[in-house]
Design an enzyme around this catalytic site. Sequence first.
Site, mmCIF file in Angstrom:
data_model
loop_
_atom_site.group_PDB
_atom_site.id
_atom_site.type_symbol
_atom_site.label_atom_id
_atom_site.label_comp_id
_atom_site.label_asym_id
_atom_site.label_seq_id
_atom_site.Cartn_x
_atom_site.Cartn_y
_atom_site.Cartn_z
ATOM 1 N N ASP A 364 11.219 -26.797 39.729
ATOM 2 C CA ASP A 364 10.785 -27.123 38.364
ATOM 3 C C ASP A 364 9.554 -28.028 38.405
ATOM 4 O O ASP A 364 8.828 -28.099 39.412
ATOM 5 C CB ASP A 364 11.981 -27.764 37.612
ATOM 6 C CG ASP A 364 11.967 -27.475 36.123
ATOM 7 O OD1 ASP A 364 11.204 -28.158 35.414
ATOM 8 O OD2 ASP A 364 12.687 -26.565 35.661
ATOM 9 N N ASP A 365 9.332 -28.736 37.334
ATOM 10 C CA ASP A 365 8.172 -29.609 37.113
ATOM 11 C C ASP A 365 7.942 -30.584 38.276
ATOM 12 O O ASP A 365 8.897 -31.077 38.872
ATOM 13 C CB ASP A 365 8.477 -30.401 35.826
ATOM 14 C CG ASP A 365 7.261 -31.064 35.255
ATOM 15 O OD1 ASP A 365 6.191 -31.001 35.878
ATOM 16 O OD2 ASP A 365 7.383 -31.637 34.160
ATOM 17 N N ARG A 441 4.777 -35.867 24.497
ATOM 18 C CA ARG A 441 5.093 -35.955 25.926
ATOM 19 C C ARG A 441 3.828 -36.192 26.768
ATOM 20 O O ARG A 441 3.584 -35.545 27.778
ATOM 21 C CB ARG A 441 5.812 -34.702 26.397
ATOM 22 C CG ARG A 441 6.759 -35.014 27.548
ATOM 23 C CD ARG A 441 7.309 -33.756 28.191
ATOM 24 N NE ARG A 441 8.272 -34.122 29.213
ATOM 25 C CZ ARG A 441 8.565 -33.347 30.245
ATOM 26 N NH1 ARG A 441 8.005 -32.191 30.395
ATOM 27 N NH2 ARG A 441 9.437 -33.752 31.131
ATOM 28 N N LYS A 474 9.391 -19.768 35.501
ATOM 29 C CA LYS A 474 9.877 -20.419 34.277
ATOM 30 C C LYS A 474 8.636 -20.923 33.530
ATOM 31 O O LYS A 474 7.866 -21.720 34.067
ATOM 32 C CB LYS A 474 10.804 -21.586 34.634
ATOM 33 C CG LYS A 474 11.289 -22.381 33.422
ATOM 34 C CD LYS A 474 12.342 -23.395 33.866
ATOM 35 C CE LYS A 474 12.728 -24.362 32.764
ATOM 36 N NZ LYS A 474 13.621 -25.427 33.251
ATOM 37 N N ASP A 476 7.255 -22.966 30.598
ATOM 38 C CA ASP A 476 7.705 -24.030 29.694
ATOM 39 C C ASP A 476 6.597 -24.384 28.692
ATOM 40 O O ASP A 476 5.418 -24.039 28.885
ATOM 41 C CB ASP A 476 8.045 -25.257 30.554
ATOM 42 C CG ASP A 476 9.001 -26.223 29.889
ATOM 43 O OD1 ASP A 476 9.288 -26.051 28.695
ATOM 44 O OD2 ASP A 476 9.450 -27.159 30.579
ATOM 45 N N MET A 477 6.954 -25.061 27.631
ATOM 46 C CA MET A 477 5.979 -25.584 26.644
ATOM 47 C C MET A 477 6.662 -26.757 25.940
ATOM 48 O O MET A 477 7.725 -26.593 25.377
ATOM 49 C CB MET A 477 5.628 -24.475 25.652
ATOM 50 C CG MET A 477 4.436 -24.762 24.788
ATOM 51 S SD MET A 477 4.805 -25.839 23.423
ATOM 52 C CE MET A 477 5.180 -24.685 22.143
ATOM 53 N N ASN A 478 6.042 -27.929 26.027
ATOM 54 C CA ASN A 478 6.789 -29.133 25.677
ATOM 55 C C ASN A 478 6.277 -29.969 24.522
ATOM 56 O O ASN A 478 6.536 -31.169 24.473
ATOM 57 C CB ASN A 478 6.935 -30.011 26.921
ATOM 58 C CG ASN A 478 8.044 -29.494 27.810
ATOM 59 O OD1 ASN A 478 9.185 -29.400 27.387
ATOM 60 N ND2 ASN A 478 7.698 -29.102 29.012
ATOM 61 N N CYS A 524 10.705 -20.988 27.964
ATOM 62 C CA CYS A 524 11.378 -22.264 27.708
ATOM 63 C C CYS A 524 10.427 -23.076 26.841
ATOM 64 O O CYS A 524 9.212 -22.930 26.950
ATOM 65 C CB CYS A 524 11.595 -22.941 29.067
ATOM 66 S SG CYS A 524 12.156 -24.647 28.974
ATOM 67 N N ASP A 546 17.827 -27.745 26.281
ATOM 68 C CA ASP A 546 17.874 -28.768 27.328
ATOM 69 C C ASP A 546 19.221 -29.461 27.343
ATOM 70 O O ASP A 546 19.520 -30.212 28.256
ATOM 71 C CB ASP A 546 16.758 -29.799 27.111
ATOM 72 C CG ASP A 546 15.533 -29.430 27.931
ATOM 73 O OD1 ASP A 546 15.613 -28.486 28.736
ATOM 74 O OD2 ASP A 546 14.486 -30.084 27.761
HETATM 75 C C1 DGJ Z 1 11.569 -29.105 29.585
HETATM 76 C C2 DGJ Z 1 12.511 -28.026 30.058
HETATM 77 O O1 DGJ Z 1 13.329 -27.604 29.022
HETATM 78 C C3 DGJ Z 1 13.325 -28.559 31.234
HETATM 79 O O2 DGJ Z 1 14.244 -27.588 31.641
HETATM 80 C C4 DGJ Z 1 12.395 -28.925 32.347
HETATM 81 O O3 DGJ Z 1 11.757 -27.796 32.834
HETATM 82 C C5 DGJ Z 1 11.370 -29.942 31.867
HETATM 83 N N1 DGJ Z 1 10.711 -29.500 30.681
HETATM 84 C C6 DGJ Z 1 10.356 -30.248 32.921
HETATM 85 O O4 DGJ Z 1 9.362 -31.056 32.493
#
Ligand code: DGJ
Length: 725
Positions: A364-365, A441, A474, A476-478, A524, A546
């Site tokens: 992951d990250d 973030r 995976k 992702d976008m946060n 995600c 999450d």
């Molecule tokens: C948000 C994701 O939902 C998590 O599973 C993980 O990948 C983190 N980001 C990593 O920064």
Amino acid sequence: MAILFDEKKKIFYLHTKKTSYIMGFLEEHLVHIHWGKRLNEISSIEQAVPFRRRNFSHYTAENDQICLDNIPQEYPTYGNTDLRSPAFHAQYADGTTITAFRYVSHSIINGKPELDGLPHTFRRDDKVETLDLVLFDEKTKLEVHLLYSVFEDKDAITRSVKVVNTGDVKADIKRIMSANVDLFGKEFDVISLCGATQRERYINRSPLTFGEYRVDSKRGASSHMRNPFIAVASKYATEDVGEVYSMNLLYSGNFTADVYVDQYGMTRMGIGINDFDFNWKLDAGETFQSPEAVLVYSDEGIGAMSRIYHDLYRENLCRSKYAMKVRPILINNWEATYFDFNEEKILEIATKAKKAGVELMVLDDGWFGKRNNDECAMGDWWVNTEKLPNGIDGLAEKVEALGMKFGLWFEPEAISPDSDLYRQHPDWHIQVPGRTTHLGRSEYLLDLANDEVCDYLIDVIGNIIRSAKISYVKWDMNRNMTDIGSPALPADRQRETAHRYMLGLYKIMDALTSEFEDILFESCSGGGGRFDAGMLYYMPQTWASDNSDGINRLLIQYGTSLAYPAVTMGSHVSAVPNHQIHRTTSFKTRYTTASMGQFGFELDITKMEDEEFEKMAECIKHYKKVRETVQFGDMYRLLSPFEGNYAAWQFLSKDGTQVYICCSNVLAVPNGPYNFVKCRNLEPDAIYYDEDNDIRMSGAELMSIGLPHLEIRDFDSKTYFFKKQ
Ligand code: DGJ
């Protein structure tokens, strides 16, 4: 033939196996006649749409009878006698905002044309026909194509709208719904999927009443808070009985789903791009294509509606090679290590996970740039060799040598102000020059309305994937979209930014998922912030939340299953106390919940005691037995965690030979009431045997008496796996 046109009566019939969608012309007006149970023919439009003069209505002439406000319409526009919310609203070069579409022609196509640049359903082996109904506004020269595709065997209809500016001056589209349906009556409940981060897609059901009900997102993503799904259901509708009319939009950005009850108790429902802060400049000769909406009607309750979506999405939406393939069990290092890992640690996790039977190791990250926390380095897509001295390729090789597949995390859409990418391209993110751009973030969103940025991402992400043996990604976008503006767009196109972002994102996803068709992609967004059918077109599974707590997940997954199949829901067992809500539940219960989706782990296996490791290996063995049934069987929701202390669901393999049942309770009830979980759709006379629990029962008994569900402890659970003898 799924689509028929009765020339004489001027009526269109769109038939699926069990449903009909009927529209026709009252003089030059396209009116909606029926959406519901199969109806081969209607006697006349006048009979089905009983229009008459009403007080305070407006007519074109004294002897005219037709006021559009009083009748169900197919695709209402603004500026005529319909004063309800229109499906289409535009402003023209002369400043006016009136549109009056009239019939020009239609064609019936065998199959389903693609939607350029947007996710769409497609035909596999099934029968699909498409109606292209062309309307035209004489004054503004706008041509509109109402596109309907009929999935006859699946009982689903898709709709979208394409507008062509055939004139020589621009038009500004302000609202363009992908689908609109006017239903007689208002005795409905409205059902939507609403929530928040870490409690996504909770079922929200309330009685419909006069006025407007709107579920929308203005966040630049379909969002954790709302989902582009809406249904109106008869008040008595349950999982098994009653009428449900539903719409789901294949779109991952700002959407709106509106239900409006008018003065005569008619219900208008529609879904489309959110008209809030939206304006699309359509220059002469240009075309605008709306996203696609899926329409599902069921008169066999909410459960049957869901099974239609599940079948359609698995077979006719997810275009990945993995759509219909059994998915691997994965372990992800995020909750095990967060940013604190190196090659040795990842290999230690992988080695032990392999022994337990895990098939895929996901990093992951934190593997790139100077990303040792979440405050920096987004956009710096070069490998951190302090953590991974042999690079991603070296690590991937070692994981493969263990007999596992290797997967990698990306967050391509983000950029940290503290990154080399930002220092090189301070104008590459969504922003309004002269205003503060707010951080989420510690990052901004890249400006995907800018082609140069999209091409850069295709290149840089593609190069990393190409450089190593990667089997899974995976994506992702946060953060959500704030301070919306694109430095790449002119002033009069700024309000196109949010939609252009989506088009850019889809272009990138299209390029990467097409080139790397052997890779399994999972989307995600801070968990389930973009769990929608748009994403599923490119990536056949989504990390559902999450929040990996085995009890909260009952609600999240139950709600998600209203529209989306189990195989699309990333669903993992994590450590206790749970990292998000600090609850402690048994391994068995965490597994029971996770086993109803696309299963995996999110914990530090290297710290596991032997006893827990044994349980983990047992669960993996068990999931391998049941996964085909879970991933590709029919799902029946048996007990709703939204209605009480229990949750239960059943998966029935398509051939009817395997039945997997999961039962969970929230709290223990001292000397609680008797409670039985009754199965659905089994063969009454067949005998079913569950080897694990040594239970032998007939289908009739499983359905009529059911399985006793006694809550002995808080957060308890039980699974059954029956095979037809
Ligand atoms: C948000 C994701 O939902 C998590 O599973 C993980 O990948 C983190 N980001 C990593 O920064």
